[in-house]
Design an enzyme around this catalytic site. Structure first.
Site, PDB file in Angstrom:
ATOM      1  N   ASP A  50       0.823  -1.212   0.000  1.00  0.00           N
ATOM      2  CA  ASP A  50       0.000   0.000   0.000  1.00  0.00           C
ATOM      3  C   ASP A  50       0.860   1.266   0.000  1.00  0.00           C
ATOM      4  O   ASP A  50       0.650   2.187   0.798  1.00  0.00           O
ATOM      5  CB  ASP A  50      -0.931   0.013   1.221  1.00  0.00           C
ATOM      6  N   ASN A  83     -17.465  -7.028  -0.350  1.00  0.00           N
ATOM      7  CA  ASN A  83     -16.590  -6.653   0.757  1.00  0.00           C
ATOM      8  C   ASN A  83     -16.388  -5.160   0.905  1.00  0.00           C
ATOM      9  O   ASN A  83     -16.297  -4.651   2.022  1.00  0.00           O
ATOM     10  CB  ASN A  83     -15.235  -7.341   0.588  1.00  0.00           C
ATOM     11  N   GLU A 126     -11.149  -0.937  -3.598  1.00  0.00           N
ATOM     12  CA  GLU A 126     -10.443  -0.316  -2.475  1.00  0.00           C
ATOM     13  C   GLU A 126      -9.222   0.442  -2.988  1.00  0.00           C
ATOM     14  O   GLU A 126      -8.957   0.493  -4.185  1.00  0.00           O
ATOM     15  CB  GLU A 126     -10.016  -1.384  -1.464  1.00  0.00           C
TER      16      GLU A 126
END
Length: 324
Positions: free
Chosen positions: A19, A162, A199
């Site tokens: 990330d 999700n 995401e």
């Protein structure tokens, strides 16, 4: 001007940092942060060049609490400079994983008013509250037309899957205001492999458009990047302003031994002439145990180009080229 073929970054630029987020400040430094294995602290690094980040200055600027909602699974920090202060956005949970389940995160903000974010004092500004109190993470911010916007991933109980992506304007760097727009849900097969996931948003404003890249599917070799875009002068909180690519824009490259690229950010080359994609990927697919507990998602950098319509062309993850 530097030739595109002459730009060669050490890849990985930082080892074992998933990330990855990079912000190039006016002081000439690249500031880097990312998920630290163990997920119990936040690290900030800086260097004059992307290649120097692996060995650059670094400091752990915040640690998880012993107990409570900020005690576990510190994920995906981002460092930003907004209105003269430093901010770090991150997600945290309070449950013991895997006993109580992993999808319990909420989003939080740290603030530093000092000039140097590596040595300055960081203050907890609290949770970023959304309309729904549910699993949420991966927030990023951007400024446009004197407005500050917040983009994040969240689980909405009424929608299968999700996480989806949402957009809101901000009252200040830790408070949302007004409408909270549902931007995208996992709908294509490449967004639903392993998990139904949208995401890790990142924003790039170029050529009269606002581009939002994001990551989809499970965090193994199926992880990949999608993209949304809107006109720079449109109402960004109107869902009809946004378009979505029906195909991934960046995905695994087995021929280059790079798998599951995603959760990206953007920066520019040292001379300022080229846009650079920052992302993580693994060099193999044989993951033992839970992919989220595997530390070998490494931070990487590569220059990308633009097509005749003004859209980014990311290509594919390149081979390792480490010279440390």
């Amino acid at each position: 001007m530097t030739k595109l073929t002459e730009i060669q970054y050490n890849n990985p630029i930082v080892y074992q940092r998933a990330d990855p987020w990079i912000y190039k400040h006016t002081d000439g430094y690249y500031y880097f942060t990312g998920s630290v294995p163990g997920y119990q602290k936040i690290e900030v690094r800086r260097a004059r060049t992307l290649n120097d980040l692996e060995r650059g200055e670094k400091a752990f600027v915040w640690h998880a609490h012993p107990v409570g909602p900020l005690s576990s699974l510190i994920w995906a920090p981002e460092i930003h400079f907004i209105h003269g202060k430093w901010y770090i956005y991150f997600a945290a949970a309070q449950y013991d994983y895997p006993k109580d389940g992993i999808f319990q995160h909420r989003m939080y903000v740290l603030e530093c008013a000092d000039k140097d974010p590596l040595t300055g004092k960081w203050v907890e500004k609290g949770q970023v509250k959304t309309v729904q109190e549910s699993f949420s993470l991966d927030a990023t911010v951007f400024e446009l037309n004197d407005k500050l916007y917040y983009v994040w991933a969240q689980k909405e109980p009424a929608i299968p899957g999700n996480s989806n992506l949402y957009l809101s304007e901000m009252e200040n760097p830790w408070t949302l205001k007004g409408k909270q727009l549902l931007l995208t849900i996992p709908e294509y097969e490449w967004e639903k492999k392993g998990f139904l996931v949208n995401e890790g948003p990142a924003v790039l404003i170029r050529n009269g458009k606002v581009f939002i890249t994001y990551s989809a599917s499970a965090t193994d070799e199926n992880y990949c990047m999608g993209m949304l875009w809107a006109d720079i002068n449109s109402d960004l909180l109107d869902g009809y302003s946004w378009s979505k690519s029906s195909k991934p824009v960046f995905c695994s490259a087995p021929e280059n031994q790079q798998y599951g690229p995603g959760h990206n950010s953007f920066t520019v080359s040292e001379d300022g002439n080229y846009d650079v994609l920052i992302y993580h990927a693994r060099p193999y697919t044989e993951i033992e145990g839970d992919p989220l507990n595997n530390p070998d998602r490494h931070a990487r950098a590569q220059v990308f180009t633009w097509d005749e319509k003004g859209f980014p062309v990311f290509g594919k993850p390149i081979k390792n080229h480490a010279t440390f």
